[in-house]
Design a protein around this motif. Structure first.
Motif, PDB file in Angstrom:
ATOM      1  N   ARG A  61       2.532  57.529   7.546  1.00  0.00           N
ATOM      2  CA  ARG A  61       1.797  56.831   6.598  1.00  0.00           C
ATOM      3  C   ARG A  61       2.049  55.147   6.745  1.00  0.00           C
ATOM      4  O   ARG A  61       0.914  54.509   6.387  1.00  0.00           O
ATOM      5  CB  ARG A  61       1.908  57.540   5.395  1.00  0.00           C
ATOM      6  N   LEU A  66      -1.012  60.623   9.332  1.00  0.00           N
ATOM      7  CA  LEU A  66      -0.911  61.492   8.187  1.00  0.00           C
ATOM      8  C   LEU A  66       0.395  62.039   8.228  1.00  0.00           C
ATOM      9  O   LEU A  66       0.438  62.979   7.442  1.00  0.00           O
ATOM     10  CB  LEU A  66      -2.146  62.433   8.594  1.00  0.00           C
ATOM     11  N   GLY A 124      -7.759  60.123   4.585  1.00  0.00           N
ATOM     12  CA  GLY A 124      -7.256  61.475   4.554  1.00  0.00           C
ATOM     13  C   GLY A 124      -7.644  62.655   5.095  1.00  0.00           C
ATOM     14  O   GLY A 124      -8.389  62.820   5.962  1.00  0.00           O
TER      15      GLY A 124
END
Length: 502
Positions: A61, A66, A124
């Motif tokens: 991150r 991710l 996201g």
């Protein structure tokens, strides 16, 4: 059947006494050039996204990613790629039975553009899921139908020799988009972040949409008609079946049966089932002649071999991407080499080697290998590329692999595609039964669906065994399957040309 060298030479030179603009059969006339540019921009966006997608899932991150487990990331990337091509079976059916190919391409381009915009602006997992689903559905509507339209354009020429040449140029447009896309999105990701790369992919798809809208008036009338309309009385049944499928998928997700870890397995099984259904439907249909049936049966082993080939090739997005993040030093002095550029070497090599291969075919003339032998050569070459990767992986031990060596591997693996990709496209439009033309193109794209989902499974295998064993198995499979195809090229070639002018 005329040699590919003849196809290329005649495609480049119109008949004496006529300019390219006057030669109505020239492969770039009456819409082919427009379709090639539309496909170039669509592939720019698709591969621009695919070039950075796996690293978006793998990176921490802090680096904008991710931070997914490598096995899960490989499964998602493989399943996504497989679903993109699997959806094209549905797109081919819709373009043959309910909506004209011209409109299917238009609707698909709009949905793909929306998907890329979502990826660019929504962060996201939510943005990832919605964006990828839009791209899967939109590409399903676009890909097979735009290829069918290219076939319609080439059908206007009485000289069958233009067909392979036309598809070679069309396939080159695909590879140009596949090169330029990751080069630009990879640079944007490297310098600015992942979502800037996704934004460039959205711009590329918008360009494809504009290009296509501007070219619609140039398309042949066949592109604006439904080839085999579904009877009105059967449409409610089709709608109910579609709703039932959506409900089944929703229930599987809710029950935990459909997870990121098993997505590649599900898509692989779905691709094999869909392929079996199409082969069975076409070979048992009363509308298919005996010669057409022989050609379909001759295509079956090539379908399976091509699926395996693309499984090996598409590992650049799964197993090789994991290898890059774990064992490749991307720093050159104080500058970090864009990670997406590593995988871009593969399609770049295919683009650069195409003129050389064309010259080889021209020099061989009628002595050049047939389509079965060409696909076999592609498999053997990619097997040898993995053999090279095995050697350098073992030679470096646990140390980082030099960047130049992984680039050489990408060149060797990527350049093998010229022996497989365009040959499959041309075969699908030439040997398919008259009443199943669009479905035959969709079946050809299923080799990519199978290959993509297999690459996800292979990527998961890569995370569970040592590198040496993995590369050894891949190399042996590629070389072995190619050698078997070479051994049976004679009888397979006769089946593929049954009832056709040689």
């Amino acid at each position: 059947m005329r040699s590919q060298a003849h196809y290329i030479s005649t495609a480049a030179d119109p008949e004496p006494g006529g300019s390219p603009a006057e030669a109505s059969g020239h492969p770039f006339r009456r819409g082919l050039l427009s379709m090639a540019f539309t496909e170039l921009w669509e592939r720019y966006s698709f591969y621009g996204l695919q070039g950075i997608l796996s690293f978006y899932l793998l990176y921490t991150r802090a680096d904008g990613g991710l931070a997914m487990d490598p096995a899960v990331a490989a499964g998602i990337v493989g399943a996504y790629g497989g679903a993109v091509y699997l959806s094209q079976i549905l797109g081919a059916w819709l373009g043959d039975r309910l909506v004209s190919p011209q409109n299917m391409v238009l609707y698909g381009a709009v949905v793909i553009t929306a998907g890329h915009v979502v990826l660019a602006f929504a962060p996201g997992l939510t943005g990832l899921g919605v964006g990828l689903v839009c791209i899967v559905l939109g590409t399903g509507a676009l890909k097979t139908n735009i290829t069918s339209i290219v076939g319609f354009v080439l059908d206007q020429n009485e000289d069958e020799g233009y067909r392979d040449a036309g598809f070679s140029y069309f396939y080159m447009a695909i590879n140009i988009g596949a090169v330029v896309g990751p080069l630009t999105t990879g640079l944007a990701q490297n310098e600015l972040g992942f979502h800037y790369g996704f934004g460039l992919a959205a711009i590329g798809m918008a360009a494809a949409l504009v290009q296509y809208i501007a070219s619609m008036k140039k398309l042949p009338e066949r592109a604006r008609t439904v080839n085999n309309p579904l009877p009105a009385g059967r449409r409610p049944l089709v709608a109910l079946a579609a709703l039932a499928c959506l409900a089944a998928v929703g229930a599987a997700v809710a029950a935990g049966l459909l997870r990121a870890e098993n997505l590649s397995t599900v898509v692989t099984v779905a691709a094999l089932v869909a392929a079996a259904a199409y082969f069975l439907t076409m070979t048992t249909s009363s509308a298919v002649s005996a010669d057409e049936r022989r050609r379909i049966l001759g295509y079956l082993p090539l379908f399976l071999a091509s699926g395996m080939y693309f499984g090996f090739l598409f590992q650049k997005f799964t197993a090789i991407s994991i290898l890059i993040t774990e064992r490749i030093d991307l720093h050159i002095g104080g500058w970090r080499f864009p990670v997406a550029w590593v995988t871009t070497v593969s399609p770049l090599a295919a683009v650069l080697i195409t003129p050389l291969i064309a010259k080889v075919w021209k020099s061989l003339g009628e002595r050049q290998p047939g389509p079965v032998a060409k696909i076999a050569v592609g498999l053997i070459q990619i097997g040898c590329a993995y053999l090279f990767l095995l050697v350098i992986s073992e030679a470096t031990g646990k140390a980082d692999i030099p960047l130049v060596l992984i680039l050489l591997f990408m060149m060797a693996a990527g350049s093998s595609e010229v022996f497989v990709g365009p040959i499959g496209l041309s075969l699908a439009t030439r040997i398919g039964p008259g009443t199943f033309r669009a479905q035959m193109v969709g079946l050809n794209f299923l080799t990519l669906a199978l290959g993509s989902s297999l690459s996800g499974l292979l990527g998961q295998l890569f995370t569970s065994i040592d590198n040496a064993s993995y590369f050894a198995v891949t190399a042996v499979c590629g070389i072995g399957i190619g050698s078997v195809l070479l051994a049976v090229r004679g009888p397979l070639g006769r089946l593929l040309t049954a009832g056709l002018d040689r």
